[in-house]
Design a protein around this motif. Structure first.
Motif, PDB file in Angstrom:
ATOM      1  N   ALA A 225       0.811  -1.215   0.000  1.00 44.46           N
ATOM      2  CA  ALA A 225       0.000   0.000   0.000  1.00 44.46           C
ATOM      3  C   ALA A 225       0.845   1.265   0.000  1.00 44.46           C
ATOM      4  CB  ALA A 225      -0.933  -0.005   1.213  1.00 44.46           C
ATOM      5  N   THR A 226       2.100   1.152   0.414  1.00 41.20           N
ATOM      6  CA  THR A 226       2.977   2.313   0.425  1.00 41.20           C
ATOM      7  C   THR A 226       3.968   2.308  -0.733  1.00 41.20           C
ATOM      8  OG1 THR A 226       4.453   1.141   1.959  1.00 41.20           O
ATOM      9  CG2 THR A 226       2.813   2.626   2.923  1.00 41.20           C
ATOM     10  N   SER A 227       3.934   1.249  -1.575  1.00 42.97           N
ATOM     11  CA  SER A 227       4.913   1.139  -2.654  1.00 42.97           C
ATOM     12  C   SER A 227       4.299   0.838  -4.017  1.00 42.97           C
ATOM     13  CB  SER A 227       5.942   0.041  -2.336  1.00 42.97           C
ATOM     14  OG  SER A 227       6.549   0.244  -1.082  1.00 42.97           O
ATOM     15  N   CYS A 228       3.071   0.385  -4.041  1.00 40.81           N
ATOM     16  CA  CYS A 228       2.450  -0.084  -5.280  1.00 40.81           C
ATOM     17  C   CYS A 228       1.273   0.806  -5.648  1.00 40.81           C
ATOM     18  CB  CYS A 228       1.998  -1.530  -5.104  1.00 40.81           C
ATOM     19  SG  CYS A 228       1.087  -2.207  -6.498  1.00 40.81           S
ATOM     20  N   LYS A 229       1.368   1.488  -6.775  1.00 40.56           N
ATOM     21  CA  LYS A 229       0.319   2.425  -7.177  1.00 40.56           C
ATOM     22  C   LYS A 229      -1.039   1.753  -7.380  1.00 40.56           C
ATOM     23  CE  LYS A 229      -0.601   6.334 -10.236  1.00 40.56           C
ATOM     24  NZ  LYS A 229      -2.014   5.971 -10.476  1.00 40.56           N
ATOM     25  N   PRO A 230      -1.127   0.579  -8.006  1.00 42.33           N
ATOM     26  CA  PRO A 230      -2.444  -0.061  -8.141  1.00 42.33           C
ATOM     27  C   PRO A 230      -3.128  -0.311  -6.795  1.00 42.33           C
ATOM     28  CG  PRO A 230      -0.909  -1.055  -9.664  1.00 42.33           C
ATOM     29  CD  PRO A 230      -0.093  -0.144  -8.799  1.00 42.33           C
ATOM     30  N   VAL A 231      -2.349  -0.690  -5.791  1.00 43.40           N
ATOM     31  CA  VAL A 231      -2.938  -0.899  -4.464  1.00 43.40           C
ATOM     32  C   VAL A 231      -3.375   0.440  -3.877  1.00 43.40           C
ATOM     33  CG1 VAL A 231      -2.505  -1.669  -2.097  1.00 43.40           C
ATOM     34  CG2 VAL A 231      -1.622  -2.997  -4.025  1.00 43.40           C
ATOM     35  N   THR A 232      -2.516   1.450  -3.978  1.00 43.45           N
ATOM     36  CA  THR A 232      -2.856   2.777  -3.469  1.00 43.45           C
ATOM     37  C   THR A 232      -4.112   3.313  -4.147  1.00 43.45           C
ATOM     38  OG1 THR A 232      -0.517   3.237  -3.074  1.00 43.45           O
ATOM     39  CG2 THR A 232      -1.997   5.112  -3.110  1.00 43.45           C
ATOM     40  N   ASP A 233      -4.185   3.163  -5.465  1.00 47.07           N
ATOM     41  CA  ASP A 233      -5.358   3.647  -6.199  1.00 47.07           C
ATOM     42  C   ASP A 233      -6.617   2.903  -5.783  1.00 47.07           C
ATOM     43  OD1 ASP A 233      -3.705   5.390  -7.524  1.00 47.07           O
ATOM     44  OD2 ASP A 233      -3.579   4.187  -9.363  1.00 47.07           O
ATOM     45  N   GLU A 234      -6.483   1.613  -5.545  1.00 49.11           N
ATOM     46  CA  GLU A 234      -7.646   0.809  -5.152  1.00 49.11           C
ATOM     47  C   GLU A 234      -8.196   1.253  -3.803  1.00 49.11           C
ATOM     48  OE1 GLU A 234     -10.612  -1.971  -5.576  1.00 49.11           O
ATOM     49  OE2 GLU A 234      -9.105  -1.372  -7.063  1.00 49.11           O
ATOM     50  N   LEU A 235      -7.315   1.672  -2.896  1.00 46.05           N
ATOM     51  CA  LEU A 235      -7.759   2.116  -1.574  1.00 46.05           C
ATOM     52  C   LEU A 235      -8.488   3.452  -1.653  1.00 46.05           C
ATOM     53  CD1 LEU A 235      -4.641   1.149   0.584  1.00 46.05           C
ATOM     54  CD2 LEU A 235      -6.808  -0.076   0.378  1.00 46.05           C
ATOM     55  N   GLY A 236      -8.037   4.331  -2.537  1.00 46.15           N
ATOM     56  CA  GLY A 236      -8.727   5.602  -2.743  1.00 46.15           C
ATOM     57  C   GLY A 236      -8.764   6.495  -1.514  1.00 46.15           C
ATOM     58  N   LEU A 237      -7.631   6.655  -0.864  1.00 46.19           N
ATOM     59  CA  LEU A 237      -7.577   7.496   0.332  1.00 46.19           C
ATOM     60  C   LEU A 237      -7.745   8.970  -0.038  1.00 46.19           C
ATOM     61  CD1 LEU A 237      -4.606   5.882   2.296  1.00 46.19           C
ATOM     62  CD2 LEU A 237      -7.043   5.343   2.433  1.00 46.19           C
ATOM     63  N   PRO A 238      -8.141   9.801   0.926  1.00 43.54           N
ATOM     64  CA  PRO A 238      -8.238  11.237   0.662  1.00 43.54           C
ATOM     65  C   PRO A 238      -6.887  11.806   0.246  1.00 43.54           C
ATOM     66  CG  PRO A 238      -9.335  10.676   2.730  1.00 43.54           C
ATOM     67  CD  PRO A 238      -8.587   9.449   2.290  1.00 43.54           C
ATOM     68  N   GLU A 239      -6.924  12.875  -0.520  1.00 49.57           N
ATOM     69  CA  GLU A 239      -5.688  13.497  -0.989  1.00 49.57           C
ATOM     70  C   GLU A 239      -4.823  13.924   0.191  1.00 49.57           C
ATOM     71  OE1 GLU A 239      -4.196  17.175  -3.898  1.00 49.57           O
ATOM     72  OE2 GLU A 239      -6.344  16.745  -3.631  1.00 49.57           O
ATOM     73  N   GLY A 240      -3.532  13.614   0.100  1.00 52.20           N
ATOM     74  CA  GLY A 240      -2.600  13.974   1.162  1.00 52.20           C
ATOM     75  C   GLY A 240      -2.480  12.943   2.258  1.00 52.20           C
ATOM     76  N   HIS A 241      -3.311  11.901   2.217  1.00 55.52           N
ATOM     77  CA  HIS A 241      -3.267  10.853   3.236  1.00 55.52           C
ATOM     78  C   HIS A 241      -2.400   9.691   2.775  1.00 55.52           C
ATOM     79  CE1 HIS A 241      -6.645  11.698   6.276  1.00 55.52           C
ATOM     80  NE2 HIS A 241      -6.343  12.833   5.660  1.00 55.52           N
ATOM     81  N   ALA A 242      -1.858   8.972   3.735  1.00 55.94           N
ATOM     82  CA  ALA A 242      -1.035   7.799   3.448  1.00 55.94           C
ATOM     83  C   ALA A 242      -1.409   6.679   4.413  1.00 55.94           C
ATOM     84  CB  ALA A 242       0.456   8.129   3.588  1.00 55.94           C
ATOM     85  N   VAL A 243      -1.288   5.451   3.926  1.00 57.67           N
ATOM     86  CA  VAL A 243      -1.512   4.291   4.789  1.00 57.67           C
ATOM     87  C   VAL A 243      -0.427   4.258   5.856  1.00 57.67           C
ATOM     88  CG1 VAL A 243      -1.506   1.770   4.885  1.00 57.67           C
ATOM     89  CG2 VAL A 243      -2.690   2.947   3.020  1.00 57.67           C
TER      90      VAL A 243
END
Length: 270
Positions: A225-243
């Motif tokens: 979730a912190t290294s893979c864009k497809p996973v990050t995109d799938e989570l759809g967190l608010p802008e500026g947020h990080a897992v």
């Protein structure tokens, strides 16, 4: 906050326990906060919590429990110790969905977890749909395949190869077949967010058995979730947020029957 002058007995406890030292006492021993110090209040609630007369107005409008010794007698060290020692990382789950109200009730307890300067930075993403959990597992495995296939050195490659093989054999080595995920996220530029999220997730894991649930830290998913864009995109967190970290959870397939031993405490005294 408001100090109720009729209910206040001028005991001075609030001024003594304020961690910011901004509560003073006037000539009549009534507590007050100087106007120029009000912005320094972190709304930690210490004054409200320790006021024996409940003379301090609530700092938040949300509902909360009321302490009643008749309803909740003191928890003995033995009972608390047994509950905490019985905690296990659960990696086998029933094929059963946890209703949202149970999860919401648990998070309503967890929101009282401590945070630095009472900043309360933790937000929650609950992946409730088991199919979405399975998709995140697949995306994580795909990410691992890319790493293993690349020429870039990575100390996790041998481990990832084993996980990829397990997945190919029909197992879920990422989320262990858990139906749900709890993902703690916060503003990426908050220096305390990671520590506060780990504290909140520790509360989550410890509270889970009281709600009939089990949980386990989802470290591989967090890495993806912190290294893979497809996973990050799938989570759809608010802008500026990080897992910050993730935890799998659900109903345990097996009951804890025994408490395994651990190394003795390693303590240095000075």
């Amino acid at each position: 906050m408001i100090f109720d002058q009729e209910m206040c007995t001028q005991c001075g406890i609030c001024a003594e326990i304020c961690p910011m030292g901004i509560i003073f006492r006037d000539a009549q021993n009534m507590p007050y906060i100087p106007d120029n110090m009000g912005s320094a209040c972190t709304r930690c609630g210490n004054c409200e919590a320790f006021c024996p007369e409940s003379a301090i107005s609530p700092l938040f409008e949300t509902e909360h429990s009321v302490i009643d010794d008749a309803v909740l007698p003191g928890i003995t060290p033995e009972r608390l110790g047994l509950y905490m020692r019985k905690r296990r990382s659960i990696r086998n789950y029933k094929d059963e969905v946890v209703d949202r109200s149970t999860i919401e009730n648990m998070l309503d307890v967890i929101r009282f977890a401590p945070s630095g300067v009472n900043n309360q930075p933790v937000h929650w993403l609950i992946v409730h749909d088991p199919k979405q959990v399975q998709k995140l597992t697949r995306l994580t495995i795909d990410w691992m395949r890319e790493i293993v296939a690349s020429d870039t050195p990575n100390p996790m490659k041998p481990v990832m190869q084993g996980l990829i093989a397990a997945y190919a054999n029909g197992k879920d080595p990422i989320c262990r077949g858990a139906p749900h995920l709890a993902i703690a996220h916060a503003l990426a530029d908050n220096p305390m967010a990671y520590t506060d999220s780990i504290i909140a997730l520790s509360w989550f894991e410890l509270a889970a058995p009281a709600f009939g649930l089990g949980a386990c830290w989802a470290g591989f998913l967090k890495m993806a979730a912190t290294s893979c864009k497809p996973v990050t995109d799938e989570l759809g967190l608010p802008e500026g947020h990080a897992v910050q970290y993730a935890m799998m959870f659900g109903y345990p397939q097996y009951e804890v029957c025994n408490i395994p031993g651990r190394l003795p405490s390693r303590i240095a005294w000075k």
